[in-house]
Design a protein around this motif. Structure first.
Motif, PDB file in Angstrom:
ATOM      1  N   LEU A   1      65.165  49.506 -30.642  1.00  0.00           N
ATOM      2  CA  LEU A   1      65.140  51.147 -31.671  1.00  0.00           C
ATOM      3  C   LEU A   1      64.669  51.871 -30.933  1.00  0.00           C
ATOM      4  O   LEU A   1      63.466  51.821 -30.416  1.00  0.00           O
ATOM      5  CB  LEU A   1      64.878  50.185 -33.328  1.00  0.00           C
ATOM      6  N   LYS A   2      64.786  52.938 -31.966  1.00  0.00           N
ATOM      7  CA  LYS A   2      63.837  54.224 -31.863  1.00  0.00           C
ATOM      8  C   LYS A   2      62.543  54.121 -32.851  1.00  0.00           C
ATOM      9  O   LYS A   2      62.263  53.925 -33.902  1.00  0.00           O
ATOM     10  CB  LYS A   2      64.972  55.613 -32.116  1.00  0.00           C
ATOM     11  N   GLY A   3      61.244  55.026 -32.216  1.00  0.00           N
ATOM     12  CA  GLY A   3      59.988  54.961 -33.173  1.00  0.00           C
ATOM     13  C   GLY A   3      58.990  56.008 -31.831  1.00  0.00           C
ATOM     14  O   GLY A   3      59.690  56.549 -30.846  1.00  0.00           O
ATOM     15  N   ILE A   4      58.501  56.682 -33.243  1.00  0.00           N
ATOM     16  CA  ILE A   4      57.605  58.016 -32.956  1.00  0.00           C
ATOM     17  C   ILE A   4      56.366  57.608 -32.660  1.00  0.00           C
ATOM     18  O   ILE A   4      56.006  56.304 -34.003  1.00  0.00           O
ATOM     19  CB  ILE A   4      57.974  58.926 -33.973  1.00  0.00           C
ATOM     20  N   VAL A   5      55.019  57.330 -31.589  1.00  0.00           N
ATOM     21  CA  VAL A   5      54.429  56.857 -31.878  1.00  0.00           C
ATOM     22  C   VAL A   5      53.486  57.268 -32.659  1.00  0.00           C
ATOM     23  O   VAL A   5      53.125  58.643 -33.143  1.00  0.00           O
ATOM     24  CB  VAL A   5      53.208  57.175 -30.621  1.00  0.00           C
TER      25      VAL A   5
END
Lengths: 284, 357
Positions: free
Chosen positions: B298-302
């Motif tokens: 899945l995609k994520g933002i730090v």
């Protein structure tokens, strides 16, 4: 900095120290001075004269002292025995009811000791509250327990109960529940927990309570006068008589000094043995 | 009961008025094991241990020690003993007198008592000169050892521990955890330990029981509890965890709102038509530029970076909420806050928790 703090501490304590010296030590010094005064003399500058002290032995005042100390000791032991379970319950079992008990016990202190003792006389005397009712209802009669040594001890126990109960409850409250449970868990029986854990850990309360009651009871005179009808004479009674009817101040002072030395020595010994800071809650 | 357990609980219930603290517990503790009961406060673990030691009475059920039923036996007649959270040392006695207390109760002669006390001081690595020390002169760690020595002097069949390390500072706790495990090995005694700390349980125990609301959620070895928790509660209680809802269609195909799943991917525990949670521990989540080669991604933002000493923890914002990722210090990310990344992990590093749990 520390030295400055120390000096400031000393200076701020100074006024109170002076008040204490004046109000406690000065009267005692006067009494000590009176006790070595020749009889029927009213000047301070005399050769010390110990004849008043010799009266203590020759005229049998030592008997009064022994009665007082003996009755005080008996009352203290009885108080220890009856207050331990009560104090235990107050500290560990009763919870909020303990407060009710405290208030009830303290309330009794609001009424003068003499009035309470006369109340007992009316209750216990022949034809009094108990015997009178019994005789009216059943025709049975019994001798009044008044005017004897046991009733004096009863009076001492009754009057000085709060002075044993509260320090004892405080002492018992200091015994951590965990230590009791741990001892039990390690195989101790109930009596072993009592003697090896609870009594030693509650010792400050036991010592303070015993000292208070013993010291007060040894100097008591109302019980032996009112309940005991002077069946035996308490030393405090002798001292009062010497100062008043007897007009023998050296004798009264000498008897006072003897009592002060005995009780003071005992109190100092007791206090040196226990950790007063612990019972005042300043530690832990 | 043909069970081999040293201590056996059957249907143990403890009620306080209308509140049930311990609900119908069955348990077998094996001789010589280090068994730890872990649970949050209020889970009933303290009540349970008080029942086992004999400080409280069971409402229902039976407790057996070897072939004797002991649930009605008072604590002072049970051959077990406990190290208290407060240690409950006797402040008016010396170290030696504390250790000898159980021996003195058994009226053992003084020279034998002293010899045993010195043996125990040696065993717990306390200098023999401590025999005459007062408890108030001992440090926290030393008191801990004295309490242990006293309990061992009792020579119990089972030694219970009620969170005895919880009041100590971190370093000392770590040292004593290892010493306790070592002591368990050397004495061969059965230890039953309760704690709310997962780490403590993992370091020392042979088996761990997770307790919740008066019941055991799971009893297993530490590894299994960590990698294969039976419920969301156990998974979350045993450290940081990421959970993703999953379901399977009638044909067995995996569907997820949050995850992209590798085509043809199947999970054996996920039966067609059911759903549940996919668990992955933070150390198994990889961070990459694209989803290639991952079973799940899945995609994520730090969002944030936290140093944990030897490891670094990252919080990464995704459609599934925050996902926790951990890296060893040497594998520290070069990514900065706000950067978009792909998080991926493989099926062999996951554990599936079924719907019912």
């Amino acid at each position: 900095m520390n030295r400055l703090d120390g000096r400031l501490g000393f200076l701020s304590a100074l006024p109170l120290v002076l008040v204490l010296l004046l109000s406690f030590l000065a009267p005692m010094a006067v009494v000590a001075l009176f006790s070595v005064m020749p009889q029927k003399v009213f000047s301070i500058a005399n050769m010390p004269d110990f004849s008043a002290y010799s009266l203590f032995f020759s005229q049998g005042y030592y008997k009064s002292l022994l009665w007082s100390l003996g009755m005080a000791l008996t009352a203290t032991i009885i108080l220890l025995l009856i207050c331990w379970p009560l104090a235990y319950a107050m500290a560990k079992v009763f919870g909020r009811f303990g407060l009710v008990l405290t208030v009830a016990v303290v309330m009794s202190l609001f009424v003068s000791e003499n009035i309470r003792l006369f109340g007992w006389v009316l209750t216990l005397m022949k034809g009094g509250l108990i015997e009178g009712h019994l005789r009216a209802w059943t025709g049975l009669s019994f001798e009044s327990p008044l005017y004897d040594v046991p009733i004096i001890i009863f009076g001492l126990v009754y009057v000085y109960l709060p002075f044993m109960l509260f320090p004892l409850a405080q002492g018992i409250a200091m015994v951590p529940d965990d230590t009791r449970q741990a001892a039990y868990d390690l195989g101790a029986s109930r009596s072993q927990v009592l003697w090896q854990i609870e009594v030693p850990l509650a010792a400050p309360g036991i010592v303070v309570g015993s000292l208070l009651t013993f010291v007060l009871a040894a100097g008591a005179l109302a019980e032996s006068k009112i309940l005991g009808g002077q069946a035996v004479i308490a030393i405090a009674d002798d001292i009062e008589t010497a100062f008043t009817f007897g007009q023998n101040w050296p004798l009264g002072s000498a008897l006072s000094m003897i009592l002060i030395v005995i009780i003071g020595g005992l109190a100092l010994f007791g206090v040196s043995k226990v950790d007063l800071d612990a019972i005042m809650g300043r530690k832990r | 009961m043909g069970s081999p357990g040293l201590l056996r609980l059957r249907g143990v219930v403890k009620r306080f008025g209308s509140f049930t603290a311990v609900r119908d517990i069955d348990l077998d503790i094996v001789e010589g094991e280090f068994f730890t009961i872990v649970g949050p406060s209020g889970s009933g673990k303290s009540t349970l241990i008080r029942l086992l030691v004999g400080m409280d009475e069971v409402t229902e059920g039976e407790i057996w020690l070897r072939d004797k039923r002991i649930d009605k036996t008072p604590a002072n007649l049970r051959p077990t003993c406990m190290v208290f959270q407060s240690l409950a040392l006797f402040p008016h006695m010396t170290v030696g007198q504390n250790i000898e207390f159980p021996l003195k109760l058994r009226k053992e002669p003084q020279d034998k008592r002293r010899a045993r006390a010195e043996e125990l001081l040696d065993l717990l690595r306390l200098p023999r000169s401590y025999y005459d020390k007062r408890i108030s002169q001992c440090s926290g760690g030393e008191r801990q050892r004295v309490a242990l020595a006293r309990a061992l002097a009792f020579d119990p069949e089972i030694l219970f521990f009620d969170e005895p390390l919880s009041a100590l500072d971190y370093r000392l706790r770590k040292t004593l955890e290892k010493e306790l495990k070592d002591l368990h090995a050397r004495t061969g005694k059965t230890f039953v330990y309760i704690t709310h700390s997962l780490e403590e349980a993992m370091v020392m125990s042979d088996r761990i029981a997770i307790m919740k609301e008066g019941r055991f959620e799971q009893i297993a070895v530490a590894d299994e509890i960590y990698s294969a928790p039976v419920s969301r509660f156990v998974a979350e209680f045993m450290g940081e965890v990421n959970l993703f809802p999953l379901s399977a269609g009638a044909d067995g195909r995996i569907a997820s709102d949050a995850l992209s799943v590798r085509p043809g991917m199947r999970l054996s525990q996920l039966t067609p038509g059911s759903g549940g949670l996919l668990m992955v521990r933070p150390e198994y989540v990889r961070l990459a530029g694209d989803a290639d080669g991952f079973d799940f991604s899945l995609k994520g933002i730090v969002h944030g970076e936290y140093a944990l000493g030897s490891r670094i923890q990252y919080e990464i914002e995704t459609v599934n909420g925050m996902v926790t990722v951990e890296k060893l210090r040497e594998d520290r990310l070069t990514a900065t806050e706000g950067q978009t990344l792909v998080l991926g992990f493989n099926a062999e590093n996951t554990h599936f928790i079924g719907e019912a749990a």
